[in-house]
Motif scaffolding. Sequence first.
Motif, PDB file in Angstrom:
ATOM      1  N   UNK A 226      73.803  30.235  48.533  1.00 44.11           N
ATOM      2  CA  UNK A 226      72.932  29.561  49.593  1.00 44.11           C
ATOM      3  C   UNK A 226      71.834  29.154  48.648  1.00 44.11           C
ATOM      4  N   UNK A 227      71.232  27.929  49.074  1.00 42.52           N
ATOM      5  CA  UNK A 227      69.945  27.610  48.383  1.00 42.52           C
ATOM      6  C   UNK A 227      68.933  26.387  49.371  1.00 42.52           C
ATOM      7  N   UNK A 273      67.797  26.077  54.381  1.00 38.80           N
ATOM      8  CA  UNK A 273      68.886  26.715  53.130  1.00 38.80           C
ATOM      9  C   UNK A 273      70.364  26.055  53.546  1.00 38.80           C
ATOM     10  N   UNK A 274      71.170  25.603  52.614  1.00 35.16           N
ATOM     11  CA  UNK A 274      72.596  25.426  52.840  1.00 35.16           C
ATOM     12  C   UNK A 274      73.435  26.243  51.866  1.00 35.16           C
ATOM     13  N   UNK A 275      74.759  26.147  52.397  1.00 32.77           N
ATOM     14  CA  UNK A 275      75.779  26.342  51.483  1.00 32.77           C
ATOM     15  C   UNK A 275      76.836  25.263  51.182  1.00 32.77           C
ATOM     16  N   UNK A 276      76.962  24.954  50.146  1.00 31.39           N
ATOM     17  CA  UNK A 276      77.964  23.731  49.908  1.00 31.39           C
ATOM     18  C   UNK A 276      79.169  23.998  49.432  1.00 31.39           C
ATOM     19  N   UNK A 283      77.681  19.995  52.481  1.00 32.89           N
ATOM     20  CA  UNK A 283      76.994  21.141  53.140  1.00 32.89           C
ATOM     21  C   UNK A 283      78.209  21.474  54.149  1.00 32.89           C
ATOM     22  N   UNK A 284      78.292  23.009  54.299  1.00 31.85           N
ATOM     23  CA  UNK A 284      79.245  23.634  55.130  1.00 31.85           C
ATOM     24  C   UNK A 284      78.436  24.432  56.099  1.00 31.85           C
ATOM     25  N   UNK A 285      77.354  24.789  55.471  1.00 32.39           N
ATOM     26  CA  UNK A 285      76.525  25.802  56.680  1.00 32.39           C
ATOM     27  C   UNK A 285      75.239  25.591  56.226  1.00 32.39           C
ATOM     28  N   UNK A 286      74.513  25.659  57.403  1.00 26.64           N
ATOM     29  CA  UNK A 286      72.863  25.731  57.182  1.00 26.64           C
ATOM     30  C   UNK A 286      72.066  26.650  57.993  1.00 26.64           C
ATOM     31  N   UNK A 325      71.946  36.843  58.758  1.00 26.93           N
ATOM     32  CA  UNK A 325      71.405  37.897  57.738  1.00 26.93           C
ATOM     33  C   UNK A 325      70.707  37.446  56.729  1.00 26.93           C
ATOM     34  N   UNK A 326      71.190  36.095  56.224  1.00 19.98           N
ATOM     35  CA  UNK A 326      70.638  35.510  55.073  1.00 19.98           C
ATOM     36  C   UNK A 326      69.162  34.975  55.553  1.00 19.98           C
ATOM     37  N   UNK A 327      69.286  34.361  56.757  1.00 19.61           N
ATOM     38  CA  UNK A 327      68.001  33.834  57.179  1.00 19.61           C
ATOM     39  C   UNK A 327      66.951  34.991  57.146  1.00 19.61           C
ATOM     40  N   UNK A 328      67.384  36.118  57.704  1.00 20.88           N
ATOM     41  CA  UNK A 328      66.415  37.147  58.009  1.00 20.88           C
ATOM     42  C   UNK A 328      66.093  37.747  56.666  1.00 20.88           C
TER      43      UNK A 328
END
Length: 385
Positions: A226-227, A273-276, A283-286, A325-328
């Motif tokens: 994640x970045x 932030x995104x996951x690719x 991008x698969x997640x943001x 969880x990552x957002x937090x």
Amino acid sequence: AAHAFWDTQPVPKIDAQVEKSGPIEVKTLDDVRKEPLTLPALFEWVVLDVNDQVQLNDVYTLLNENYVEDDDNMFRFDYSIPFLKWALQPPHYLKDWHIGVRVKESKKLVAFISAIPATINVDKTDSVKMVEINFLCVHKKLREKRLAPVLIKEITRRVNLQNIWQAAYTAGIVLPKPVASCRYYHRSLNPKKLVECKFSSLPPRVSMSLLIKLNRVEENTKCPGIRPLTKADVPSATRLLAKYLSQYSLAPSMSEEEVWHWLAPQKNVMDCYVVVDPKTGEVTDMCSFYTLPSSVIGNPKHKTLKAAFSFYNIATSVPLVDLMADALHLAKKGDFDVFNCLDIFENSKFIKEHKFQPGDGNLQYYLYNYATQTKDPSAMGLVLL
Ligand SMILES: COc1cccc(CC(=N)NC(=O)c2cccnc2OC2CCNCC2)c1
């Protein structure tokens, strides 16, 4: 006389049952007044040039001192100057839609209202060119003078002149007629400061050290790689957003230019932030959240509360709970005191698991000149700043 002003407007009556979705009234440019509404004698209309630091600072100060407070008048939103510039200047914005009222004599800015263009999909069928109305503010000393209705009529007139007839807006109060009534939740990140600010309280028989422990967030991120979002991510992020938002009854449709404007990481404004996919780079997640501090009114120890507000979150390769969880974790690392969200989207899925507490009020969503069935909050896919 309950709603002396709103009962004159093209909005559903508070007790209306909607037959079919669509515009409530249809007008043409010929029906639109060519001259501005009349203000009380001592005041004049101005257009704020938010590229001019002095004028942008006037808007900042008016809102900082007179904008929305919580129900107990302990906190007031403190939108920053960079945030206001960002919020008011999306692609295709019109300067004419940044409307102020100044005292003729002193030139003091005493009221403001804004509109920005947006394409909103309603009921997954209609794509409607609208505006989003925000930052309606009348100086505390000028309340109860029926100024707000004049501001609303004037911005409606200027938007109509551009052949746009619908709007979306939110409010903490119930007016005719909410399209959705949403609840807000907050997740404590800095419990000691929140207790000192009286934003939250120490539960009975819970020590401060235990409260800190109970609100600890993950030490590390869970989502692989994640970045922060980059410009190169925009084409695939735009496709992912469009696909995800198409499931909601009220959601924006965004061009690549708009996606980059709204989601480009900007310190103290926007975190995204995104996951690719490692193979394709898509991008698969943001996850994203905006920075909206609040002034702490009359507190000896703390002047401001740094709050993150959940924006757009999409999980397709990881569980939503892990993404949040990552957002937090990232918000805590970004020195935020609290993370706020509404019970819109699929947020209810993580609100419980991530120890969000219910707030003390509701955020009502409204559409102007568009009748549609009331939506469940989980059918809402639109976030206003
Ligand atoms: C803690 O400081 C506050 C200062 C002013 C108001 C509120 C309570 C409140 N009214 N919160 C919200 O409206 C809210 C709660 C969760 C998520 N988004 C929200 O509002 C956003 C969206 C609408 N425009 C304001 C910001 C809290």
